[in-house]
Scaffold this motif. Structure first.
Motif, PDB file in Angstrom:
ATOM      1  N   PHE A   1      31.022  28.686  41.869  1.00 20.63           N
ATOM      2  CA  PHE A   1      32.184  28.241  41.097  1.00 20.63           C
ATOM      3  C   PHE A   1      33.412  28.153  42.010  1.00 20.63           C
ATOM      4  O   PHE A   1      34.153  27.160  41.987  1.00 20.63           O
ATOM      5  CB  PHE A   1      32.434  29.219  39.949  1.00 20.63           C
ATOM      6  CG  PHE A   1      33.535  28.799  39.009  1.00 20.63           C
ATOM      7  CD1 PHE A   1      33.234  28.214  37.785  1.00 20.63           C
ATOM      8  CD2 PHE A   1      34.878  28.995  39.327  1.00 20.63           C
ATOM      9  CE1 PHE A   1      34.257  27.833  36.906  1.00 20.63           C
ATOM     10  CE2 PHE A   1      35.897  28.610  38.473  1.00 20.63           C
ATOM     11  CZ  PHE A   1      35.576  28.026  37.253  1.00 20.63           C
ATOM     12  N   ALA A   2      33.636  29.204  42.825  1.00 20.30           N
ATOM     13  CA  ALA A   2      34.803  29.220  43.712  1.00 20.30           C
ATOM     14  C   ALA A   2      34.745  28.089  44.723  1.00 20.30           C
ATOM     15  O   ALA A   2      35.765  27.439  45.025  1.00 20.30           O
ATOM     16  CB  ALA A   2      34.895  30.566  44.418  1.00 20.30           C
ATOM     17  N   GLY A   3      33.556  27.827  45.265  1.00 19.71           N
ATOM     18  CA  GLY A   3      33.420  26.732  46.212  1.00 19.71           C
ATOM     19  C   GLY A   3      33.733  25.387  45.578  1.00 19.71           C
ATOM     20  O   GLY A   3      34.414  24.542  46.177  1.00 19.71           O
ATOM     21  N   GLN A   4      33.253  25.190  44.355  1.00 21.55           N
ATOM     22  CA  GLN A   4      33.516  23.934  43.652  1.00 21.55           C
ATOM     23  C   GLN A   4      34.998  23.810  43.296  1.00 21.55           C
ATOM     24  O   GLN A   4      35.587  22.731  43.385  1.00 21.55           O
ATOM     25  CB  GLN A   4      32.651  23.859  42.392  1.00 21.55           C
ATOM     26  CG  GLN A   4      32.728  22.543  41.638  1.00 21.55           C
ATOM     27  CD  GLN A   4      32.071  21.396  42.377  1.00 21.55           C
ATOM     28  OE1 GLN A   4      31.303  21.620  43.314  1.00 21.55           O
ATOM     29  NE2 GLN A   4      32.378  20.169  41.979  1.00 21.55           N
TER      30      GLN A   4
ATOM     31  N   GLU B   1      24.867  42.284  41.633  1.00 22.71           N
ATOM     32  CA  GLU B   1      26.126  42.302  42.384  1.00 22.71           C
ATOM     33  C   GLU B   1      27.083  41.301  41.740  1.00 22.71           C
ATOM     34  O   GLU B   1      26.675  40.214  41.304  1.00 22.71           O
ATOM     35  CB  GLU B   1      25.893  41.924  43.852  1.00 22.71           C
ATOM     36  CG  GLU B   1      24.727  42.638  44.516  1.00 22.71           C
ATOM     37  CD  GLU B   1      24.811  44.151  44.432  1.00 22.71           C
ATOM     38  OE1 GLU B   1      25.924  44.696  44.518  1.00 22.71           O
ATOM     39  OE2 GLU B   1      23.763  44.798  44.265  1.00 22.71           O
ATOM     40  N   GLN B   2      28.346  41.676  41.690  1.00 21.45           N
ATOM     41  CA  GLN B   2      29.382  40.848  41.073  1.00 21.45           C
ATOM     42  C   GLN B   2      30.489  40.588  42.099  1.00 21.45           C
ATOM     43  O   GLN B   2      30.802  41.465  42.908  1.00 21.45           O
ATOM     44  CB  GLN B   2      29.990  41.571  39.865  1.00 21.45           C
ATOM     45  CG  GLN B   2      28.970  42.147  38.881  1.00 21.45           C
ATOM     46  CD  GLN B   2      28.459  41.124  37.910  1.00 21.45           C
ATOM     47  OE1 GLN B   2      29.200  40.317  37.381  1.00 21.45           O
ATOM     48  NE2 GLN B   2      27.156  41.143  37.657  1.00 21.45           N
ATOM     49  N   LEU B   3      31.091  39.407  42.039  1.00 22.37           N
ATOM     50  CA  LEU B   3      32.193  39.081  42.940  1.00 22.37           C
ATOM     51  C   LEU B   3      33.367  38.514  42.155  1.00 22.37           C
ATOM     52  O   LEU B   3      33.182  37.750  41.206  1.00 22.37           O
ATOM     53  CB  LEU B   3      31.758  38.044  43.983  1.00 22.37           C
ATOM     54  CG  LEU B   3      30.977  38.530  45.203  1.00 22.37           C
ATOM     55  CD1 LEU B   3      30.543  37.341  46.048  1.00 22.37           C
ATOM     56  CD2 LEU B   3      31.816  39.495  46.033  1.00 22.37           C
ATOM     57  N   ARG B   4      34.572  38.911  42.580  1.00 20.52           N
ATOM     58  CA  ARG B   4      35.795  38.290  42.066  1.00 20.52           C
ATOM     59  C   ARG B   4      36.429  37.498  43.190  1.00 20.52           C
ATOM     60  O   ARG B   4      36.608  38.006  44.306  1.00 20.52           O
ATOM     61  CB  ARG B   4      36.774  39.337  41.525  1.00 20.52           C
ATOM     62  CG  ARG B   4      38.046  38.719  40.945  1.00 20.52           C
ATOM     63  CD  ARG B   4      38.831  39.729  40.107  1.00 20.52           C
ATOM     64  NE  ARG B   4      39.349  40.830  40.898  1.00 20.52           N
ATOM     65  CZ  ARG B   4      40.539  40.816  41.510  1.00 20.52           C
ATOM     66  NH1 ARG B   4      41.317  39.748  41.465  1.00 20.52           N
ATOM     67  NH2 ARG B   4      40.932  41.878  42.183  1.00 20.52           N
ATOM     68  N   TYR B   5      36.744  36.249  42.911  1.00 19.19           N
ATOM     69  CA  TYR B   5      37.435  35.368  43.855  1.00 19.19           C
ATOM     70  C   TYR B   5      38.857  35.141  43.368  1.00 19.19           C
ATOM     71  O   TYR B   5      39.109  35.024  42.161  1.00 19.19           O
ATOM     72  CB  TYR B   5      36.730  34.011  43.949  1.00 19.19           C
ATOM     73  CG  TYR B   5      35.540  33.986  44.880  1.00 19.19           C
ATOM     74  CD1 TYR B   5      35.653  33.439  46.152  1.00 19.19           C
ATOM     75  CD2 TYR B   5      34.312  34.491  44.464  1.00 19.19           C
ATOM     76  CE1 TYR B   5      34.559  33.426  47.009  1.00 19.19           C
ATOM     77  CE2 TYR B   5      33.213  34.459  45.317  1.00 19.19           C
ATOM     78  CZ  TYR B   5      33.344  33.914  46.583  1.00 19.19           C
ATOM     79  OH  TYR B   5      32.268  33.903  47.426  1.00 19.19           O
ATOM     80  N   ALA B   6      39.779  35.043  44.321  1.00 21.45           N
ATOM     81  CA  ALA B   6      41.156  34.652  44.022  1.00 21.45           C
ATOM     82  C   ALA B   6      41.371  33.203  44.488  1.00 21.45           C
ATOM     83  O   ALA B   6      40.890  32.816  45.563  1.00 21.45           O
ATOM     84  CB  ALA B   6      42.145  35.571  44.722  1.00 21.45           C
ATOM     85  N   PHE B   7      42.061  32.439  43.663  1.00 21.35           N
ATOM     86  CA  PHE B   7      42.392  31.047  43.997  1.00 21.35           C
ATOM     87  C   PHE B   7      43.878  30.991  44.353  1.00 21.35           C
ATOM     88  O   PHE B   7      44.721  31.443  43.573  1.00 21.35           O
ATOM     89  CB  PHE B   7      42.133  30.117  42.811  1.00 21.35           C
ATOM     90  CG  PHE B   7      40.719  30.193  42.274  1.00 21.35           C
ATOM     91  CD1 PHE B   7      39.667  30.608  43.065  1.00 21.35           C
ATOM     92  CD2 PHE B   7      40.458  29.845  40.951  1.00 21.35           C
ATOM     93  CE1 PHE B   7      38.377  30.683  42.574  1.00 21.35           C
ATOM     94  CE2 PHE B   7      39.161  29.913  40.452  1.00 21.35           C
ATOM     95  CZ  PHE B   7      38.126  30.326  41.255  1.00 21.35           C
ATOM     96  N   THR B   8      44.188  30.449  45.513  1.00 20.96           N
ATOM     97  CA  THR B   8      45.578  30.402  45.968  1.00 20.96           C
ATOM     98  C   THR B   8      46.083  28.965  45.913  1.00 20.96           C
ATOM     99  O   THR B   8      45.552  28.103  46.628  1.00 20.96           O
ATOM    100  CB  THR B   8      45.697  30.909  47.406  1.00 20.96           C
ATOM    101  OG1 THR B   8      45.069  32.194  47.496  1.00 20.96           O
ATOM    102  CG2 THR B   8      47.158  31.038  47.830  1.00 20.96           C
ATOM    103  N   PRO B   9      47.077  28.681  45.089  1.00 21.99           N
ATOM    104  CA  PRO B   9      47.608  27.300  45.021  1.00 21.99           C
ATOM    105  C   PRO B   9      48.119  26.842  46.370  1.00 21.99           C
ATOM    106  O   PRO B   9      48.631  27.650  47.141  1.00 21.99           O
ATOM    107  CB  PRO B   9      48.749  27.405  44.003  1.00 21.99           C
ATOM    108  CG  PRO B   9      48.460  28.635  43.215  1.00 21.99           C
ATOM    109  CD  PRO B   9      47.759  29.579  44.151  1.00 21.99           C
TER     110      PRO B   9
ATOM    111  N   LYS C   1      41.330  21.410  46.075  1.00 25.30           N
ATOM    112  CA  LYS C   1      41.787  21.473  47.465  1.00 25.30           C
ATOM    113  C   LYS C   1      42.737  22.659  47.680  1.00 25.30           C
ATOM    114  O   LYS C   1      43.807  22.525  48.279  1.00 25.30           O
ATOM    115  CB  LYS C   1      42.442  20.159  47.886  1.00 25.30           C
ATOM    116  CG  LYS C   1      41.488  18.970  47.801  1.00 25.30           C
ATOM    117  CD  LYS C   1      42.172  17.666  48.157  1.00 25.30           C
ATOM    118  CE  LYS C   1      41.143  16.531  48.228  1.00 25.30           C
ATOM    119  NZ  LYS C   1      40.422  16.334  46.939  1.00 25.30           N
ATOM    120  N   VAL C   2      42.321  23.816  47.165  1.00 29.04           N
ATOM    121  CA  VAL C   2      43.083  25.053  47.349  1.00 29.04           C
ATOM    122  C   VAL C   2      42.168  26.091  47.997  1.00 29.04           C
ATOM    123  O   VAL C   2      40.946  26.038  47.835  1.00 29.04           O
ATOM    124  CB  VAL C   2      43.629  25.614  46.017  1.00 29.04           C
ATOM    125  CG1 VAL C   2      44.600  24.642  45.367  1.00 29.04           C
ATOM    126  CG2 VAL C   2      42.489  25.952  45.053  1.00 29.04           C
TER     127      VAL C   2
END
Length: 279
Positions: free
Chosen positions: A111-114, A271-279, A120-121
């Motif tokens: 999801f984070a990669g997509q 295993e679980q991961l949280r990703y942060a999205f940076t504008p 484009k962030v």
């Protein structure tokens, strides 16, 4: 409703509507889906602003995502990899300011990669967690004190401890009004040894599964076994209250807590991961 690449996305602002649509899917894997299932149950009983997405393929639900509060990262279930571009396309339209995502490691990474590709962030993993399920409960021996349920007189102390929990773990515990409601509903416990020395909470069983959480011991009381005793005894209360299974999440940055839960009988399942999205 939005249809791309063979998957359909239904969006809603109503947790109850989403829960009704996705209940069979979520209950089909109640351990893995416990976080999303219990939060949808809570939002249904106590509505808060939120955005909810149900992913359908061949007329069956294959995934769920939601964001509530609206300043929060999204929580997502595992889902087919091929469904993720469709979900991201739809969520970008509704929540372009989404700050991040949390879920099973493979799904959240895809999801984070997509998300990074479409908007484009930069996206980056910021927290790894492990989901544990109870095998055979082992109550610690020789720890002084006993468990009791938190009461009205404990509210201020529990709220202050949860602030300590938030500060130390960087986690996202419920706000004070929710904590006070859980105390009133008798879902918060305290290990007492000449006064409160540790705390834990549990969720009412959903599809037979209760989640243990908010296990916290103030620094002055640590390394005396109180957290293990409190977590184990709270697990016992949850089982006596009707749970068939108990689960909990740990931060992978904290080897001590992981060791404690394994010692009382919990076994890793995901295993679980949280990703942060940076504008």
């Amino acid at each position: 409703e939005h249809k791309v690449r063979g998957f359909r996305i239904e969006t809603s602002n109503d947790a109850r509507q989403t829960l009704a649509r996705a209940a069979a899917f979520l209950r089909s894997a109640p351990v893995q889906h416990n976080l999303v299932l219990t939060l949808l149950e809570e939002r249904s009983a106590h509505p808060e602003p939120g955005r909810y997405w149900t992913v359908l393929g061949a007329d069956a639900v294959v995934g769920v995502a939601f964001q509530s509060p609206l300043s929060f990262h999204a929580a997502i279930t595992s889902m087919p990899a091929a469904a993720i571009p469709t979900l991201v396309d739809h969520m970008v339209e509704a929540a372009p300011d989404l700050p991040g995502v949390f879920g099973e490691a493979d799904t959240s990474s895809r999801f984070a990669g997509q998300w990074a590709e479409v908007l484009k962030v930069p996206t980056s993993p910021v927290e790894g967690q492990r989901l544990y399920r109870l095998g055979s409960l082992s109550l610690p021996k020789g720890v002084p004190g006993q468990l009791r349920m938190a009461g009205e007189g404990d509210e201020d102390l529990v709220v202050s401890w949860i602030e300590g929990f938030r500060h130390e773990t960087g986690g996202h515990p419920p706000p004070p009004d929710v904590i006070r409601r859980r105390i009133a509903d008798r879902f918060v416990s305290i290990w007492d040894h000449d006064g409160p020395v540790s705390m834990a909470s549990f969720t009412p069983p959903v599809a037979g599964v209760s989640r243990i959480g908010l296990v916290y011991t103030p620094p002055s009381q640590r390394r005396r076994g109180f957290a293990a005793a409190c977590a184990a005894a709270t697990t016992e209360v949850a089982l006596q209250g009707g749970a068939d299974h108990c689960v909990l999440f740990t931060q992978l940055t904290n080897p001590q807590s992981n060791a404690i839960y394994r010692r009382i009988g919990y076994r890793a399942v995901a295993e679980q991961l949280r990703y942060a999205f940076t504008p």
